[in-house]
Write a protein that holds these residues in place. Structure first.
Motif, PDB file in Angstrom:
ATOM      1  N   SER A 124       0.827  -1.213   0.000  1.00 32.66           N
ATOM      2  CA  SER A 124       0.000   0.000   0.000  1.00 32.66           C
ATOM      3  C   SER A 124       0.855   1.254   0.000  1.00 32.66           C
ATOM      4  N   ILE A 181      -3.851  -5.160   7.159  1.00 32.63           N
ATOM      5  CA  ILE A 181      -4.807  -5.367   6.067  1.00 32.63           C
ATOM      6  C   ILE A 181      -5.769  -4.182   5.974  1.00 32.63           C
ATOM      7  N   TYR A 182      -6.330  -3.763   7.113  1.00 32.46           N
ATOM      8  CA  TYR A 182      -7.252  -2.624   7.112  1.00 32.46           C
ATOM      9  C   TYR A 182      -6.542  -1.346   6.646  1.00 32.46           C
ATOM     10  N   SER A 203      -3.906  -0.986   4.806  1.00 35.16           N
ATOM     11  CA  SER A 203      -3.538  -1.053   3.396  1.00 35.16           C
ATOM     12  C   SER A 203      -4.735  -0.813   2.488  1.00 35.16           C
ATOM     13  N   LEU A 204      -5.882  -1.399   2.848  1.00 29.61           N
ATOM     14  CA  LEU A 204      -7.076  -1.221   2.022  1.00 29.61           C
ATOM     15  C   LEU A 204      -7.496   0.250   1.967  1.00 29.61           C
ATOM     16  N   THR A 205      -7.465   0.932   3.093  1.00 36.23           N
ATOM     17  CA  THR A 205      -7.856   2.345   3.107  1.00 36.23           C
ATOM     18  C   THR A 205      -6.840   3.217   2.385  1.00 36.23           C
TER      19      THR A 205
END
Length: 487
Positions: A229, A364-365, A367-369
């Protein structure tokens, strides 16, 4: 090998931090010199070409040791058998990573539509293997609290890389100089690590204990999603906005965020082995973490705020007039990085208490945002990507991270947010005061403008620290200890 807390634990922590801070001061000077010299010897396209390949190579490189190096540091006890297992697994994975990067070279060149990427990618594969071979000796130096030797190795390695890159750029090698510098640094780092550590591996053994492997796998998972990310911005800008705009973005990123990483990463080297030894003593753990981060925030956040406030002047002073497009990118990245000096240290809480699974889930959270923000901002080019990254950090990531830290403990959400909030407020006050300065004063010279911004930011920060009880107690407890150890 046992890793109990050493005698005079607090003094070891403070001296380790001071030694690391001193070495990183030298390393940051080298980094800034590198950025300035290479910016004047090379053109933006050179940086864009190498920056386009860099994230892909580094992403594969995160598999160099599968997180096992950090596991060696964190564990209370480690045997020679386990060290040997980790060494051979790390070496094998490093070799595999180099082979994967070399195999990807044609595809990378085809993706960007530029055959120069082929040679750059192939040449970038070697440092991956060298870094894997150095993993165990570096972990042992860290585990044995050899902070002075680690700091010396870092400075020598950085200087060797700069010298090699500068000579190559001066000789007209263009973008190849940006590939040669890291390769030389990797060779020097490997040689220095093995010269210090007396440990030698025995015959190959690839059976690593399950708990070590689980710890490392979750940490590697976090590093993979986090790095992806954090570097997708380079890939997206390089693909859709071109190498020149990526070159501007790359210079802004390295000028601001790389020096910040050069503080937090070596400090992690000091704090992880120390906090790991006291993770069962929750009160002591929290006290050491909070005091360290108050000082880290006090040193970094006002400086970042001042540079952000005077982004036009900073870019003009360091890079010259042809790099003016860097300034707005630099300003947005500065806003984003205000909280990162503290936020990035939350990894200590997870790693030192063996909570790498929770750390992976947070990664994970986050990186997604971050990826979503990059995609939204890409419509406005490099400046839009930087702005979207900054805004999403304050809205989507910092509040969630505060809640997660509180759940894991012993550091509370209040600890985490208050130390950042104080310096954000001081930055806003300094910004208002700077805007109120007479134009005849702030506009006299770029250097004077930057100096005024620095004085205002650190001045307001000090005043608020003296007013706020928690920070005032931290100053009264820490500053005398620092003075004694300097003497």
């Amino acid at each position: 090998m046992n890793a109990n807390p050493p005698p005079q634990f607090g003094r070891v922590a403070l001296r380790g931090g001071l030694v690391t801070a001193g070495s990183q001061g030298f390393k940051m000077v080298i980094q800034f010199i590198s950025v300035i010299i290479l910016a004047r010897l090379l053109v933006p396209e050179d940086f864009g070409l190498v920056a386009s390949v860099g994230p892909i190579v580094a992403f594969v490189g995160l598999l160099q040791n599968l997180g096992l190096q950090q596991a060696l540091v964190q564990r209370k006890d480690i045997s020679d058998r386990q060290l040997n297992q980790v060494f051979w697994v790390s070496a094998l994975v490093g070799l595999g990573s180099s082979v994967v990067v070399a195999a990807l070279a044609p595809a990378i060149a085809a993706f960007y539509g530029d055959q120069r990427m082929l040679g750059i990618t192939l040449a970038s594969a070697l440092p991956l293997l060298l870094g894997s071979i150095a993993a165990v000796p570096l972990a042992l130096m860290n585990r044995h609290l050899q902070f002075g030797q680690l700091a010396l190795n870092d400075v020598v390695t950085a200087a060797a890389g700069l010298l090699a890159a500068a000579i190559a750029a001066w000789a007209g090698m263009g973008y190849w100089s940006l590939v040669l510098g890291p390769a030389v640094a990797a060779v020097v780092a490997l040689a220095a690590a093995w010269l210090v550590v007396r440990w030698t591996p025995s015959r190959p053994d690839l059976k690593v204990d399950g708990d070590i492997l689980s710890f490392g796998a979750n940490l590697t998972g976090f590093n993979l999603v986090n790095f992806f990310s954090r570097n997708l911005d380079n890939i997206l800008i390089g693909k859709y906005s071109g190498a020149i705009e990526l070159g501007y973005y790359d210079r802004a990123y390295k000028l601001l965020l790389f020096p910040l990483q050069n503080i937090t990463q070596p400090l992690t080297r000091v704090m992880v082995p120390l906090l790991s030894r006291i993770h069962d003593d929750k009160a002591r753990f929290r006290d050491l973490y909070v005091r360290t981060n108050w000082m880290l925030a006090a040193v970094t956040m006002p400086g970042i705020a001042a540079l952000t406030l005077t982004s036009d002047q900073v870019v003009a002073l360091l890079f010259g007039p042809r790099w003016t497009a860097v300034a707005p990118i630099f300003a947005w990245l500065g806003i984003a990085s205000l909280t990162q000096s503290v936020s990035s240290t939350t990894g200590w809480i997870f790693i030192c208490q063996g909570k790498t699974k929770t750390m992976f889930q947070w990664g994970i959270y986050s990186s997604l945002t971050t990826v979503a923000a990059f995609i939204v901002g890409l419509h406005w080019g490099a400046v839009g990507v930087a702005a979207a990254y900054a805004i999403s950090g304050y809205v989507l990531r910092v509040p969630v991270l505060a809640v997660l830290v509180h759940r894991v403990g012993p550091v509370t959400a209040g600890d985490f947010l208050i130390m950042q909030g104080l310096f954000i407020v001081s930055s806003l006050l300094a910004w208002l005061a700077y805007l109120g300065l007479p134009a005849s004063l702030a506009g006299q010279s770029d250097l004077l403008a930057v100096a005024l911004a620095l004085c205002l930011n650190y001045g307001f920060a000090l005043v608020l620290m003296l007013i706020f009880p928690q920070s005032r107690r931290m100053l009264s407890a820490t500053l005398p200890n620092i003075a004694r150890n300097i003497r």
